[in-house]
Scaffold this motif. Structure first.
Motif, PDB file in Angstrom:
ATOM      1  N   LEU A   5       0.835  -1.200   0.000  1.00 42.54           N
ATOM      2  CA  LEU A   5       0.000   0.000   0.000  1.00 42.54           C
ATOM      3  C   LEU A   5       0.868   1.248   0.000  1.00 42.54           C
ATOM      4  CD1 LEU A   5      -2.843  -0.988   2.488  1.00 42.54           C
ATOM      5  CD2 LEU A   5      -2.669  -1.378   0.034  1.00 42.54           C
ATOM      6  N   ASP A   6       0.415   2.241  -0.730  1.00 41.26           N
ATOM      7  CA  ASP A   6       1.104   3.518  -0.851  1.00 41.26           C
ATOM      8  C   ASP A   6       0.501   4.481   0.174  1.00 41.26           C
ATOM      9  OD1 ASP A   6       2.698   5.537  -1.847  1.00 41.26           O
ATOM     10  OD2 ASP A   6       1.301   6.070  -3.434  1.00 41.26           O
ATOM     11  N   THR A   7       0.718   4.173   1.467  1.00 36.23           N
ATOM     12  CA  THR A   7       0.120   4.982   2.528  1.00 36.23           C
ATOM     13  C   THR A   7       0.949   4.866   3.796  1.00 36.23           C
ATOM     14  OG1 THR A   7      -1.837   5.296   3.921  1.00 36.23           O
ATOM     15  CG2 THR A   7      -1.425   3.061   3.170  1.00 36.23           C
ATOM     16  N   ASP A   8       0.867   5.892   4.625  1.00 31.66           N
ATOM     17  CA  ASP A   8       1.522   5.843   5.934  1.00 31.66           C
ATOM     18  C   ASP A   8       0.621   5.178   6.964  1.00 31.66           C
ATOM     19  OD1 ASP A   8       3.595   7.295   4.832  1.00 31.66           O
ATOM     20  OD2 ASP A   8       2.766   9.218   5.456  1.00 31.66           O
ATOM     21  N   GLN A   9      -0.644   4.968   6.626  1.00 33.81           N
ATOM     22  CA  GLN A   9      -1.612   4.408   7.574  1.00 33.81           C
ATOM     23  C   GLN A   9      -2.342   3.212   6.961  1.00 33.81           C
ATOM     24  OE1 GLN A   9      -3.515   8.375   7.956  1.00 33.81           O
ATOM     25  NE2 GLN A   9      -3.348   7.984  10.146  1.00 33.81           N
ATOM     26  N   PRO A  10      -1.636   2.080   6.765  1.00 32.40           N
ATOM     27  CA  PRO A  10      -2.281   0.931   6.121  1.00 32.40           C
ATOM     28  C   PRO A  10      -3.490   0.405   6.902  1.00 32.40           C
ATOM     29  CG  PRO A  10      -0.118   0.326   6.984  1.00 32.40           C
ATOM     30  CD  PRO A  10      -0.252   1.806   7.125  1.00 32.40           C
ATOM     31  N   GLU A  11      -3.514   0.629   8.205  1.00 32.50           N
ATOM     32  CA  GLU A  11      -4.635   0.129   9.021  1.00 32.50           C
ATOM     33  C   GLU A  11      -5.963   0.763   8.623  1.00 32.50           C
ATOM     34  OE1 GLU A  11      -2.757   3.623  11.028  1.00 32.50           O
ATOM     35  OE2 GLU A  11      -1.964   1.766  10.201  1.00 32.50           O
ATOM     36  N   LEU A  12      -5.943   1.926   7.970  1.00 31.55           N
ATOM     37  CA  LEU A  12      -7.187   2.562   7.522  1.00 31.55           C
ATOM     38  C   LEU A  12      -7.895   1.732   6.449  1.00 31.55           C
ATOM     39  CD1 LEU A  12      -6.136   6.316   7.129  1.00 31.55           C
ATOM     40  CD2 LEU A  12      -7.501   5.304   8.944  1.00 31.55           C
ATOM     41  N   TYR A  13      -7.152   0.844   5.788  1.00 30.93           N
ATOM     42  CA  TYR A  13      -7.701   0.123   4.643  1.00 30.93           C
ATOM     43  C   TYR A  13      -7.865  -1.371   4.933  1.00 30.93           C
ATOM     44  CZ  TYR A  13      -6.508   4.576   2.715  1.00 30.93           C
ATOM     45  OH  TYR A  13      -6.425   5.924   2.521  1.00 30.93           O
ATOM     46  N   ASP A  14      -7.956  -1.706   6.221  1.00 33.40           N
ATOM     47  CA  ASP A  14      -8.030  -3.108   6.621  1.00 33.40           C
ATOM     48  C   ASP A  14      -9.448  -3.677   6.569  1.00 33.40           C
ATOM     49  OD1 ASP A  14      -7.191  -5.557   7.492  1.00 33.40           O
ATOM     50  OD2 ASP A  14      -7.036  -4.996   9.583  1.00 33.40           O
ATOM     51  N   ASN A  15     -10.469  -2.849   6.363  1.00 27.46           N
ATOM     52  CA  ASN A  15     -11.848  -3.360   6.367  1.00 27.46           C
ATOM     53  C   ASN A  15     -12.627  -2.957   5.124  1.00 27.46           C
ATOM     54  OD1 ASN A  15     -11.960  -4.771   8.853  1.00 27.46           O
ATOM     55  ND2 ASN A  15     -11.861  -2.799   9.905  1.00 27.46           N
ATOM     56  N   LEU A  16     -12.016  -3.083   3.976  1.00 30.86           N
ATOM     57  CA  LEU A  16     -12.672  -2.660   2.738  1.00 30.86           C
ATOM     58  C   LEU A  16     -13.638  -3.726   2.237  1.00 30.86           C
ATOM     59  CD1 LEU A  16      -9.500  -1.297   0.966  1.00 30.86           C
ATOM     60  CD2 LEU A  16     -11.352   0.060   1.933  1.00 30.86           C
ATOM     61  N   ASP A  17     -14.740  -3.272   1.622  1.00 34.34           N
ATOM     62  CA  ASP A  17     -15.710  -4.199   1.017  1.00 34.34           C
ATOM     63  C   ASP A  17     -15.343  -4.505  -0.428  1.00 34.34           C
ATOM     64  OD1 ASP A  17     -17.294  -4.188   3.316  1.00 34.34           O
ATOM     65  OD2 ASP A  17     -18.318  -2.369   2.671  1.00 34.34           O
ATOM     66  N   ALA A  18     -14.776  -3.502  -1.104  1.00 39.13           N
ATOM     67  CA  ALA A  18     -14.434  -3.671  -2.517  1.00 39.13           C
ATOM     68  C   ALA A  18     -13.259  -2.758  -2.861  1.00 39.13           C
ATOM     69  CB  ALA A  18     -15.631  -3.330  -3.403  1.00 39.13           C
ATOM     70  N   ILE A  19     -12.507  -3.175  -3.860  1.00 41.97           N
ATOM     71  CA  ILE A  19     -11.364  -2.410  -4.351  1.00 41.97           C
ATOM     72  C   ILE A  19     -11.415  -2.484  -5.877  1.00 41.97           C
ATOM     73  CG2 ILE A  19      -8.838  -2.242  -4.438  1.00 41.97           C
ATOM     74  CD1 ILE A  19      -8.700  -3.714  -1.787  1.00 41.97           C
ATOM     75  N   PHE A  20     -11.056  -1.388  -6.542  1.00 44.24           N
ATOM     76  CA  PHE A  20     -10.948  -1.414  -7.993  1.00 44.24           C
ATOM     77  C   PHE A  20      -9.535  -1.864  -8.359  1.00 44.24           C
ATOM     78  CE2 PHE A  20     -14.431   1.545  -7.349  1.00 44.24           C
ATOM     79  CZ  PHE A  20     -15.339   1.107  -8.308  1.00 44.24           C
ATOM     80  N   LEU A  21      -9.449  -2.839  -9.260  1.00 47.75           N
ATOM     81  CA  LEU A  21      -8.164  -3.290  -9.775  1.00 47.75           C
ATOM     82  C   LEU A  21      -8.025  -2.807 -11.206  1.00 47.75           C
ATOM     83  CD1 LEU A  21      -8.282  -5.146  -7.292  1.00 47.75           C
ATOM     84  CD2 LEU A  21      -7.330  -6.949  -8.704  1.00 47.75           C
ATOM     85  N   GLU A  22      -6.820  -2.356 -11.536  1.00 53.33           N
ATOM     86  CA  GLU A  22      -6.570  -1.951 -12.917  1.00 53.33           C
ATOM     87  C   GLU A  22      -6.168  -3.198 -13.699  1.00 53.33           C
ATOM     88  OE1 GLU A  22      -4.421   1.561 -15.424  1.00 53.33           O
ATOM     89  OE2 GLU A  22      -3.500   0.948 -13.551  1.00 53.33           O
ATOM     90  N   PHE A  54     -13.539  -5.447  -7.535  1.00 52.74           N
ATOM     91  CA  PHE A  54     -13.373  -6.781  -6.944  1.00 52.74           C
ATOM     92  C   PHE A  54     -13.887  -6.707  -5.520  1.00 52.74           C
ATOM     93  CE2 PHE A  54     -10.772  -7.557 -10.534  1.00 52.74           C
ATOM     94  CZ  PHE A  54     -10.508  -8.917 -10.607  1.00 52.74           C
ATOM     95  N   PHE A  55     -14.711  -7.668  -5.130  1.00 51.30           N
ATOM     96  CA  PHE A  55     -15.246  -7.687  -3.773  1.00 51.30           C
ATOM     97  C   PHE A  55     -14.283  -8.408  -2.848  1.00 51.30           C
ATOM     98  CE2 PHE A  55     -18.840  -6.842  -6.471  1.00 51.30           C
ATOM     99  CZ  PHE A  55     -19.391  -5.748  -5.816  1.00 51.30           C
ATOM    100  N   VAL A  56     -14.140  -7.884  -1.649  1.00 56.07           N
ATOM    101  CA  VAL A  56     -13.159  -8.373  -0.687  1.00 56.07           C
ATOM    102  C   VAL A  56     -13.846  -9.314   0.296  1.00 56.07           C
ATOM    103  CG1 VAL A  56     -11.564  -7.670   1.135  1.00 56.07           C
ATOM    104  CG2 VAL A  56     -11.828  -6.241  -0.906  1.00 56.07           C
TER     105      VAL A  56
END
Length: 176
Positions: free
Chosen positions: A26-43, A51-53
């Motif tokens: 992840l390109d972030t200083d706070q990866p924990e913010l993205y630990d509960n995602l429902d979906a992510i767009f993949l290129e 894509f559903f998580v």
């Protein structure tokens, strides 16, 4: 979903298990913010695909282990390896004070404490060790390092950034 409506979150860097799990950097200083995602767009081949998580888990602090729905084998995981991960801009945490996202300040005016109005930010160059404001001043390109010591005030309402650069830095670009 268009790419310009999203922000880059990171990239799938390797497979994790034979069940289709992958590891994303992840390109972030706070990866924990993205630990509960429902979906992510993949290129995938230049297009953003949702894509559903099923499950995520932080892995060795900077990696996120992801199990996507319908990615159940190593072959499935191979097909999305090296894909960029994107999320809608409205999921970005709001930044305050002098912190900002690169995309947020394009079009802002830069004023220097000593020089005065420098110009308008047209881009951010982050391909160098130090990210740079790329500023247009009446057709002349000026580069100012995005150094915390230089950035004095970010005014989102007025769309301006006040900087204090070393004496002569801006003049270097204007001598011709």
């Amino acid at each position: 979903m268009q790419k310009e409506d999203c922000f880059y979150l990171g990239k799938i860097v390797k497979k994790y298990s034979f069940k289709g799990e992958v590891l994303a950097k992840l390109d972030t200083d706070q990866p924990e913010l993205y630990d509960n995602l429902d979906a992510i767009f993949l290129e995938v081949r230049g297009s953003l695909i949702p894509f559903f998580v099923e499950d995520t888990q932080l892995h060795k602090s900077e990696l996120l282990r992801i199990k996507f729905e319908d990615v159940d084998t190593e072959a499935d995981a191979d097909s999305i390896l090296k894909s960029g991960l994107y999320l809608p801009l409205d999921l970005l945490p709001k930044l305050e004070g002098n912190k900002f996202y690169f995309h947020e300040v394009i079009g802002f005016k830069i004023n220097d404490k000593n020089f005065g109005e420098v110009g308008t930010i047209t881009a951010i160059n982050d391909s160098t060790a130090q990210s740079l404001f790329v500023i247009d001043r009446n057709g002349t390109e000026i580069l100012i390092p995005m150094n915390d010591d230089f950035i004095k005030k970010v005014d989102r309402k007025a769309k301006t950034i006040l900087v204090e650069t070393p004496e002569g830095l801006i003049d270097l670009y204007l001598q011709g």
